[in-house]
Design a protein around this motif. Structure first.
Motif, PDB file in Angstrom:
ATOM      1  N   ASN A  98       0.848  -1.195   0.000  1.00 51.16           N
ATOM      2  CA  ASN A  98       0.000   0.000   0.000  1.00 51.16           C
ATOM      3  C   ASN A  98       0.881   1.243   0.000  1.00 51.16           C
ATOM      4  N   ILE A  99       0.319   2.338  -0.442  1.00 55.87           N
ATOM      5  CA  ILE A  99       0.994   3.636  -0.396  1.00 55.87           C
ATOM      6  C   ILE A  99       0.152   4.559   0.466  1.00 55.87           C
ATOM      7  N   GLN A 100       0.697   4.923   1.613  1.00 58.89           N
ATOM      8  CA  GLN A 100       0.052   5.814   2.578  1.00 58.89           C
ATOM      9  C   GLN A 100      -1.352   5.345   2.962  1.00 58.89           C
ATOM     10  N   GLY A 101      -1.637   4.079   2.808  1.00 63.10           N
ATOM     11  CA  GLY A 101      -2.947   3.545   3.158  1.00 63.10           C
ATOM     12  C   GLY A 101      -4.061   3.948   2.205  1.00 63.10           C
ATOM     13  N   GLN A 102      -3.716   4.624   1.104  1.00 65.42           N
ATOM     14  CA  GLN A 102      -4.740   5.139   0.191  1.00 65.42           C
ATOM     15  C   GLN A 102      -4.952   4.261  -1.024  1.00 65.42           C
ATOM     16  N   ILE A 103      -3.916   3.581  -1.467  1.00 65.77           N
ATOM     17  CA  ILE A 103      -4.030   2.636  -2.579  1.00 65.77           C
ATOM     18  C   ILE A 103      -3.242   1.393  -2.208  1.00 65.77           C
ATOM     19  N   CYS A 104      -3.599   0.279  -2.846  1.00 64.39           N
ATOM     20  CA  CYS A 104      -2.863  -0.963  -2.610  1.00 64.39           C
ATOM     21  C   CYS A 104      -2.904  -1.809  -3.881  1.00 64.39           C
ATOM     22  N   LEU A 105      -2.002  -2.749  -3.948  1.00 59.98           N
ATOM     23  CA  LEU A 105      -1.879  -3.593  -5.141  1.00 59.98           C
ATOM     24  C   LEU A 105      -3.155  -4.393  -5.401  1.00 59.98           C
ATOM     25  N   LEU A 106      -3.788  -4.908  -4.361  1.00 62.14           N
ATOM     26  CA  LEU A 106      -5.023  -5.680  -4.543  1.00 62.14           C
ATOM     27  C   LEU A 106      -6.091  -4.854  -5.258  1.00 62.14           C
ATOM     28  N   ASN A 107      -6.329  -3.647  -4.779  1.00 61.77           N
ATOM     29  CA  ASN A 107      -7.376  -2.829  -5.407  1.00 61.77           C
ATOM     30  C   ASN A 107      -6.975  -2.379  -6.804  1.00 61.77           C
ATOM     31  N   SER A 108      -5.686  -2.105  -7.010  1.00 64.81           N
ATOM     32  CA  SER A 108      -5.247  -1.742  -8.359  1.00 64.81           C
ATOM     33  C   SER A 108      -5.507  -2.884  -9.338  1.00 64.81           C
ATOM     34  N   THR A 109      -5.297  -4.106  -8.876  1.00 65.33           N
ATOM     35  CA  THR A 109      -5.591  -5.281  -9.704  1.00 65.33           C
ATOM     36  C   THR A 109      -7.089  -5.382  -9.980  1.00 65.33           C
ATOM     37  N   LEU A 110      -7.891  -5.108  -8.967  1.00 71.01           N
ATOM     38  CA  LEU A 110      -9.350  -5.130  -9.160  1.00 71.01           C
ATOM     39  C   LEU A 110      -9.794  -4.045 -10.135  1.00 71.01           C
ATOM     40  N   TRP A 111      -9.167  -2.854 -10.066  1.00 68.45           N
ATOM     41  CA  TRP A 111      -9.524  -1.784 -11.017  1.00 68.45           C
ATOM     42  C   TRP A 111      -9.198  -2.217 -12.439  1.00 68.45           C
TER      43      TRP A 111
END
Length: 140
Positions: A98-111
């Motif tokens: 995650n970066i600063q708790g605002q984005i993370c690899l899991l959600n980027s993959t889901l996007w």
């Protein structure tokens, strides 16, 4: 009566906002109004990416570009609503990468994965609302 482009894109914006909030409610049990507006903007931008790059890129590179774009917008909105306004809408600090708790690899993959159906839905809505021909898609 035919819709004007402003009316059609307003419907598309609201569709994106409502669909995302519905998905978030099903997944997390709640949502926030900031997510409605963020999702509406992202849905319009997904359509812009598809319209600009459809002739040059197949569907997978478009999905990658959309996933990166959505991740960037999520990060910027997170800095505003979570860090500046202290609304604590989401916090991914417990997630890996995650970066600063605002984005993370899991959600980027889901996007990335959700961008494919979003591109198709955007094109379908534009076809129905504005009588724009449906494009021919190339996956690779």
């Amino acid at each position: 009566m035919a819709l004007t482009p402003i009316q059609a894109y307003s419907i598309i914006f609201f569709t994106g906002g409502f669909l995302y909030c519905g998905i978030e409610i099903l997944y997390r049990g709640y949502t926030h109004i900031s997510m409605f507006f963020t999702a509406g903007v992202c849905f319009l931008l997904i359509g812009a990416v598809e319209a600009l790059f459809h002739a040059r890129f197949s569907l997978l590179p478009q999905m990658l570009l959309c996933g990166l774009m959505i991740t960037t917008i999520e990060y910027l909105v997170g800095l505003l609503v979570n860090h500046q306004l202290h609304l604590n809408v989401w916090d991914y600090t417990g997630y890996p990468f995650n970066i600063q708790g605002q984005i993370c690899l899991l959600n980027s993959t889901l996007w990335f994965l959700l961008s494919g159906p979003a591109i198709l839905l955007f094109d379908f809505l534009r076809h129905i609302l504005l009588n724009v021909p449906l494009p021919h898609y190339h996956i690779l």
